[in-house]
Design a protein around this motif. Sequence first.
Motif, PDB file in Angstrom:
ATOM      1  N   LEU A  44       0.801  10.091   6.458  1.00 28.97           N
ATOM      2  CA  LEU A  44       0.719   8.912   5.589  1.00 28.97           C
ATOM      3  C   LEU A  44       1.485   9.063   4.289  1.00 28.97           C
ATOM      4  O   LEU A  44       2.000   8.095   3.754  1.00 28.97           O
ATOM      5  CB  LEU A  44      -0.748   8.677   5.171  1.00 28.97           C
ATOM      6  CG  LEU A  44      -1.679   7.911   6.069  1.00 28.97           C
ATOM      7  CD1 LEU A  44      -2.996   7.726   5.327  1.00 28.97           C
ATOM      8  CD2 LEU A  44      -1.086   6.573   6.438  1.00 28.97           C
ATOM      9  N   LEU A  45       1.477  10.263   3.759  1.00 28.82           N
ATOM     10  CA  LEU A  45       1.971  10.449   2.397  1.00 28.82           C
ATOM     11  C   LEU A  45       3.472  10.231   2.303  1.00 28.82           C
ATOM     12  O   LEU A  45       4.214  10.512   3.239  1.00 28.82           O
ATOM     13  CB  LEU A  45       1.629  11.856   1.900  1.00 28.82           C
ATOM     14  CG  LEU A  45       0.146  12.215   1.880  1.00 28.82           C
ATOM     15  CD1 LEU A  45      -0.036  13.599   1.284  1.00 28.82           C
ATOM     16  CD2 LEU A  45      -0.644  11.187   1.100  1.00 28.82           C
ATOM     17  N   ASP A  46       3.873   9.734   1.177  1.00 29.72           N
ATOM     18  CA  ASP A  46       5.287   9.568   0.872  1.00 29.72           C
ATOM     19  C   ASP A  46       5.948  10.952   0.903  1.00 29.72           C
ATOM     20  O   ASP A  46       5.682  11.801   0.061  1.00 29.72           O
ATOM     21  CB  ASP A  46       5.398   8.951  -0.529  1.00 29.72           C
ATOM     22  CG  ASP A  46       6.847   8.784  -0.956  1.00 29.72           C
ATOM     23  OD1 ASP A  46       7.746   9.249  -0.223  1.00 29.72           O
ATOM     24  OD2 ASP A  46       7.060   8.196  -2.014  1.00 29.72           O
TER      25      ASP A  46
ATOM     26  N   GLN B   5       0.847  -1.186   0.000  1.00 34.28           N
ATOM     27  CA  GLN B   5       0.000   0.000   0.000  1.00 34.28           C
ATOM     28  C   GLN B   5       0.882   1.235   0.000  1.00 34.28           C
ATOM     29  O   GLN B   5       1.729   1.405   0.870  1.00 34.28           O
ATOM     30  CB  GLN B   5      -0.926   0.013   1.224  1.00 34.28           C
ATOM     31  CG  GLN B   5      -1.761   1.273   1.361  1.00 34.28           C
ATOM     32  CD  GLN B   5      -2.851   1.420   0.302  1.00 34.28           C
ATOM     33  OE1 GLN B   5      -2.843   0.756  -0.719  1.00 34.28           O
ATOM     34  NE2 GLN B   5      -3.777   2.318   0.537  1.00 34.28           N
ATOM     35  N   VAL B   6       0.683   2.052  -1.000  1.00 33.41           N
ATOM     36  CA  VAL B   6       1.429   3.303  -1.055  1.00 33.41           C
ATOM     37  C   VAL B   6       0.442   4.446  -0.908  1.00 33.41           C
ATOM     38  O   VAL B   6      -0.729   4.330  -1.257  1.00 33.41           O
ATOM     39  CB  VAL B   6       2.205   3.464  -2.383  1.00 33.41           C
ATOM     40  CG1 VAL B   6       3.354   2.471  -2.450  1.00 33.41           C
ATOM     41  CG2 VAL B   6       1.289   3.301  -3.573  1.00 33.41           C
ATOM     42  N   TRP B   7       0.898   5.531  -0.370  1.00 35.10           N
ATOM     43  CA  TRP B   7       0.086   6.737  -0.219  1.00 35.10           C
ATOM     44  C   TRP B   7       0.808   7.843  -0.962  1.00 35.10           C
ATOM     45  O   TRP B   7       1.994   8.085  -0.729  1.00 35.10           O
ATOM     46  CB  TRP B   7      -0.066   7.088   1.258  1.00 35.10           C
ATOM     47  CG  TRP B   7      -0.702   6.005   2.064  1.00 35.10           C
ATOM     48  CD1 TRP B   7      -0.058   5.022   2.743  1.00 35.10           C
ATOM     49  CD2 TRP B   7      -2.108   5.783   2.260  1.00 35.10           C
ATOM     50  NE1 TRP B   7      -0.988   4.198   3.361  1.00 35.10           N
ATOM     51  CE2 TRP B   7      -2.243   4.638   3.080  1.00 35.10           C
ATOM     52  CE3 TRP B   7      -3.259   6.431   1.823  1.00 35.10           C
ATOM     53  CZ2 TRP B   7      -3.476   4.138   3.470  1.00 35.10           C
ATOM     54  CZ3 TRP B   7      -4.488   5.941   2.208  1.00 35.10           C
ATOM     55  CH2 TRP B   7      -4.589   4.803   3.032  1.00 35.10           C
ATOM     56  N   LEU B   8       0.097   8.478  -1.870  1.00 35.26           N
ATOM     57  CA  LEU B   8       0.720   9.467  -2.736  1.00 35.26           C
ATOM     58  C   LEU B   8       0.063  10.824  -2.561  1.00 35.26           C
ATOM     59  O   LEU B   8      -1.079  10.932  -2.117  1.00 35.26           O
ATOM     60  CB  LEU B   8       0.573   9.030  -4.199  1.00 35.26           C
ATOM     61  CG  LEU B   8       1.184   7.660  -4.537  1.00 35.26           C
ATOM     62  CD1 LEU B   8       0.777   7.248  -5.943  1.00 35.26           C
ATOM     63  CD2 LEU B   8       2.690   7.698  -4.388  1.00 35.26           C
ATOM     64  N   SER B   9       0.794  11.847  -2.934  1.00 40.36           N
ATOM     65  CA  SER B   9       0.225  13.198  -2.879  1.00 40.36           C
ATOM     66  C   SER B   9      -0.954  13.298  -3.847  1.00 40.36           C
ATOM     67  O   SER B   9      -0.896  12.765  -4.949  1.00 40.36           O
ATOM     68  CB  SER B   9       1.281  14.236  -3.263  1.00 40.36           C
ATOM     69  OG  SER B   9       0.675  15.509  -3.395  1.00 40.36           O
ATOM     70  N   PRO B  10      -2.042  13.979  -3.440  1.00 43.76           N
ATOM     71  CA  PRO B  10      -3.176  14.162  -4.350  1.00 43.76           C
ATOM     72  C   PRO B  10      -2.848  15.125  -5.485  1.00 43.76           C
ATOM     73  O   PRO B  10      -3.512  15.114  -6.519  1.00 43.76           O
ATOM     74  CB  PRO B  10      -4.271  14.736  -3.447  1.00 43.76           C
ATOM     75  CG  PRO B  10      -3.531  15.428  -2.355  1.00 43.76           C
ATOM     76  CD  PRO B  10      -2.267  14.626  -2.136  1.00 43.76           C
ATOM     77  N   VAL B  11      -1.847  15.969  -5.271  1.00 47.95           N
ATOM     78  CA  VAL B  11      -1.411  16.922  -6.298  1.00 47.95           C
ATOM     79  C   VAL B  11       0.122  16.862  -6.303  1.00 47.95           C
ATOM     80  O   VAL B  11       0.787  17.635  -5.609  1.00 47.95           O
ATOM     81  CB  VAL B  11      -1.889  18.364  -5.986  1.00 47.95           C
ATOM     82  CG1 VAL B  11      -1.607  19.287  -7.172  1.00 47.95           C
ATOM     83  CG2 VAL B  11      -3.373  18.397  -5.649  1.00 47.95           C
TER      84      VAL B  11
ATOM     85  N   ILE C 100      -5.117   9.357  -2.989  1.00 47.85           N
ATOM     86  CA  ILE C 100      -3.870   9.189  -2.222  1.00 47.85           C
ATOM     87  C   ILE C 100      -3.578   7.723  -1.917  1.00 47.85           C
ATOM     88  O   ILE C 100      -2.447   7.359  -1.644  1.00 47.85           O
ATOM     89  CB  ILE C 100      -3.877  10.000  -0.907  1.00 47.85           C
ATOM     90  CG1 ILE C 100      -4.972   9.513   0.052  1.00 47.85           C
ATOM     91  CG2 ILE C 100      -3.993  11.485  -1.191  1.00 47.85           C
ATOM     92  CD1 ILE C 100      -4.799  10.036   1.477  1.00 47.85           C
ATOM     93  N   GLY C 101      -4.618   6.889  -1.941  1.00 44.89           N
ATOM     94  CA  GLY C 101      -4.423   5.475  -1.645  1.00 44.89           C
ATOM     95  C   GLY C 101      -5.475   4.650  -2.376  1.00 44.89           C
ATOM     96  O   GLY C 101      -6.455   5.184  -2.902  1.00 44.89           O
TER      97      GLY C 101
END
Length: 148
Positions: A135-137, A11-17, A53-54
């Motif tokens: 959470l975000l990378d 599970q990765v969490w990424l920036s929404p922008v 984001i996920g």
Amino acid sequence: MHLLALALAVQVWLSPVPGALIEQGFDPPAKAWGAGHRGVDFEAEPQTEVFAIGTGVVTFVGEIAGKPVIVINHPDFGLRSTYEPVIAIVELGQEVLAGSPIGETAERGGHCGGHCLHLGLKGPGKTDYRNPLALLDQENVVLKRPAA
Ligand SMILES: [Zn+2]
């Protein structure tokens, strides 16, 4: 590796922008219904593409208090991410992967005059607001530097 298999494996969490600076950080209220900032604002001009984001399921698409909002449930984590103001390209019940495009920022309805994306994170309770930045990378999140 197939994208879905990869998403299930880790599970990765990424920036929404991706790459956007953070306009305002998380400042939770002392009491559940008190004043505060229940999320994080990313700088984003109107019509900026917004990403999940996920990995999860879209559980709400619609307006809340005049703002177009998307909610994504991340059931494995007991968390929900919220995005506003965003004109959705996803539908209720749709499954999304981390990094899937979900819509674009609206010109109106945000609390920074149409120039940011507000990202919220809640769970497991309805008023358990969390700091999405936890959470975000961090490599993909750029904190806004103070003016020189
Ligand atoms: Zn905000």
